[in-house]
Design a protein around this motif. Structure first.
Motif, short mmCIF file in Angstrom:
data_model
loop_
_atom_site.label_atom_id
_atom_site.label_comp_id
_atom_site.label_asym_id
_atom_site.label_seq_id
_atom_site.Cartn_x
_atom_site.Cartn_y
_atom_site.Cartn_z
N UNK A 48 -10.21 -52.41 -10.94
CA UNK A 48 -10.27 -51.15 -10.21
C UNK A 48 -9.18 -50.23 -10.76
N UNK A 49 -9.52 -49.29 -11.65
CA UNK A 49 -8.49 -48.43 -12.24
C UNK A 49 -8.06 -47.32 -11.27
N UNK A 50 -6.79 -46.95 -11.36
CA UNK A 50 -6.26 -45.82 -10.58
C UNK A 50 -4.98 -45.35 -11.24
N UNK A 51 -4.41 -44.26 -10.73
CA UNK A 51 -3.22 -43.66 -11.34
C UNK A 51 -2.23 -43.28 -10.25
N UNK A 52 -0.96 -43.50 -10.54
CA UNK A 52 0.12 -43.11 -9.61
C UNK A 52 1.13 -42.29 -10.40
N UNK A 53 1.88 -41.43 -9.71
CA UNK A 53 2.85 -40.57 -10.42
C UNK A 53 4.06 -41.37 -10.92
N UNK A 54 4.71 -40.83 -11.94
CA UNK A 54 5.94 -41.44 -12.43
C UNK A 54 6.99 -41.42 -11.33
N UNK A 55 7.81 -42.45 -11.32
CA UNK A 55 8.83 -42.57 -10.30
C UNK A 55 8.41 -43.42 -9.12
N UNK A 56 7.13 -43.86 -9.08
CA UNK A 56 6.67 -44.72 -7.99
C UNK A 56 7.33 -46.09 -8.10
N UNK A 57 7.74 -46.64 -6.96
CA UNK A 57 8.33 -47.98 -6.93
C UNK A 57 7.26 -49.00 -7.32
N UNK A 58 7.41 -49.59 -8.51
CA UNK A 58 6.35 -50.46 -9.03
C UNK A 58 6.23 -51.77 -8.25
N UNK A 98 -7.17 -45.52 0.87
CA UNK A 98 -6.54 -45.48 2.20
C UNK A 98 -5.11 -46.02 2.15
N UNK A 99 -4.91 -47.12 1.43
CA UNK A 99 -3.57 -47.72 1.36
C UNK A 99 -2.58 -46.80 0.67
N UNK A 100 -2.99 -46.13 -0.40
CA UNK A 100 -2.09 -45.21 -1.11
C UNK A 100 -1.75 -44.00 -0.23
N UNK A 101 -2.74 -43.49 0.49
CA UNK A 101 -2.48 -42.35 1.36
C UNK A 101 -1.52 -42.72 2.48
N UNK A 102 -1.70 -43.88 3.09
CA UNK A 102 -0.81 -44.30 4.17
C UNK A 102 0.60 -44.58 3.66
N UNK A 103 0.73 -44.99 2.41
CA UNK A 103 2.05 -45.25 1.83
C UNK A 103 2.70 -43.97 1.30
N UNK A 104 1.99 -42.86 1.35
CA UNK A 104 2.55 -41.60 0.87
C UNK A 104 2.56 -41.46 -0.63
N UNK A 105 1.72 -42.23 -1.31
CA UNK A 105 1.63 -42.16 -2.78
C UNK A 105 0.44 -41.29 -3.13
N UNK A 106 0.70 -40.17 -3.75
CA UNK A 106 -0.36 -39.23 -4.10
C UNK A 106 -0.88 -39.52 -5.50
N UNK A 107 -2.17 -39.53 -5.63
CA UNK A 107 -2.78 -39.73 -6.95
C UNK A 107 -2.62 -38.44 -7.74
N UNK A 108 -1.92 -38.49 -8.88
CA UNK A 108 -1.64 -37.25 -9.63
C UNK A 108 -2.90 -36.68 -10.26
N UNK A 109 -2.92 -35.36 -10.33
CA UNK A 109 -4.03 -34.67 -10.99
C UNK A 109 -3.59 -34.26 -12.39
N UNK A 110 -4.50 -34.25 -13.32
CA UNK A 110 -4.13 -33.82 -14.68
C UNK A 110 -3.68 -32.35 -14.69
N UNK A 111 -2.63 -32.09 -15.44
CA UNK A 111 -2.05 -30.75 -15.50
C UNK A 111 -2.36 -30.12 -16.85
#
Length: 308
Positions: free
Chosen positions: A193-203, A269-282
């Motif tokens: 299940x691929x996904x993306x998190x922003x840099x600086x996220x606690x791995x 749901x888990x990422x949203x509840x943890x406050x981790x936003x999925x980054x959008x391409x810039x």
């Protein structure tokens, strides 16, 4: 007078009905024998079907469903073949006289019915090898067809897709082509299940979050040999490119699309509840001085025209 004519008519019909016919190869048959042969075939078909059901019911108590199905099918074919030979001898057909007729028919079958006999032979191979069994979830690589095996027939195999569409696939396609059997030996499959998190996220926190999310779904295999985990695959333009690695049991592998959708939903749901936003391409837009001057001139001209 009328009774005599009727008697003569019936006598002539009975004479024709019992008169021998000579067929190629010296085979002699009678119409009454052919009727007897058809009656025997009807009872033979009924008896063979009863033997198949009885054999399958008895063997299912000691063997698995697929093995009982294969043995009952082979028993059915053997009873039919043996019964036909016995029926031919019962009506007085000399089987040795079928050599010439069998040769002629064999040439015709070789040219016109070779696909049918190829599928029949392939069906027997599948029953003996048990590489594909009733209840297996398979995928044909040639056309991407996937579904559950519902029936192994003489000529075709019945596949039921996840949309409940019945598809009849020739047996030779399973023997000559490449087939993926998702449930051949071990009914467990790994999905990504691929996904993306922003840099600086606690791995480490992210890893624990992914594992907890995977274990919260009933489709996840509860086996210590196949634990869910997190893979960090690449450093993307907008953040870490990650994958949830999870092993699912049979109930999940036979519904691959729905299974991935459930894990995507739970992970979102888990990422949203943890406050981790999925980054959008810039995307960066660079304005050169000449382009800036042209834009300013356009804006000035539009403003002056609107004021007049």
């Amino acid at each position: 007078m009328g009774m005599r004519i009727m008697h003569d008519y019936l006598g002539g019909f009975w004479h024709w009905f019992t008169a021998p016919w000579t067929l190629p190869g010296g085979m002699i048959v009678e119409p009454i024998g052919m009727v007897e042969f058809l009656i025997i075939l009807v009872f033979l078909w009924w008896g063979a079907a009863w033997v198949r059901r009885f054999t399958r019911r008895v063997l299912s108590r000691q063997l698995d469903h697929a093995t009982a199905y294969a043995i009952s099918r082979l028993t059915y074919y053997m009873v039919i073949a043996l019964g036909i030979f016995i029926a031919l001898q019962t009506v007085g057909v000399n089987l040795s006289s079928l050599a010439l007729l069998g040769g002629v028919v064999g040439v015709g079958l070789g040219f016109g019915l070779q696909n049918i006999f190829s599928n029949f032979a392939s069906g027997l191979i599948l029953l003996f090898e048990r590489s594909i069994k009733v209840g297996d979830y398979i995928q044909i690589k040639e056309n991407g067809l996937h579904g559950e095996v519902k029936k192994l027939g003489v000529r075709y195999t019945q596949i039921v897709t996840n949309d409940h569409v019945d598809i009849l696939v020739p047996n030779s396609q399973f023997v000559n082509g490449e087939v993926i059997n998702w449930s051949l030996d071990d009914p467990i499959m790994r999905i990504h299940i691929p996904f993306r998190v922003p840099y600086g996220t606690d791995r480490e926190r992210l890893r624990n979050l992914v594992i907890e999310t995977a274990l919260s779904l009933p489709l996840t295999a509860r086996d210590e040999r196949y634990p869910p985990t997190l893979w960090l695959n690449a450093f993307g333009d907008a953040g870490y490119d990650c994958e949830m690695i999870v092993w699912v049991e049979r109930a999940g592998l036979i519904r691959p699309g729905g299974t991935r959708a459930k894990y995507n939903w739970a992970l979102a749901d888990a990422l949203e509840q943890a406050g981790i936003e999925i980054p959008r391409p810039r995307q960066e837009v660079v304005v050169t001085p000449s382009l800036a001057a042209a834009l300013a001139s356009t804006v000035e001209n539009s403003s002056s025209s609107s004021s007049t």
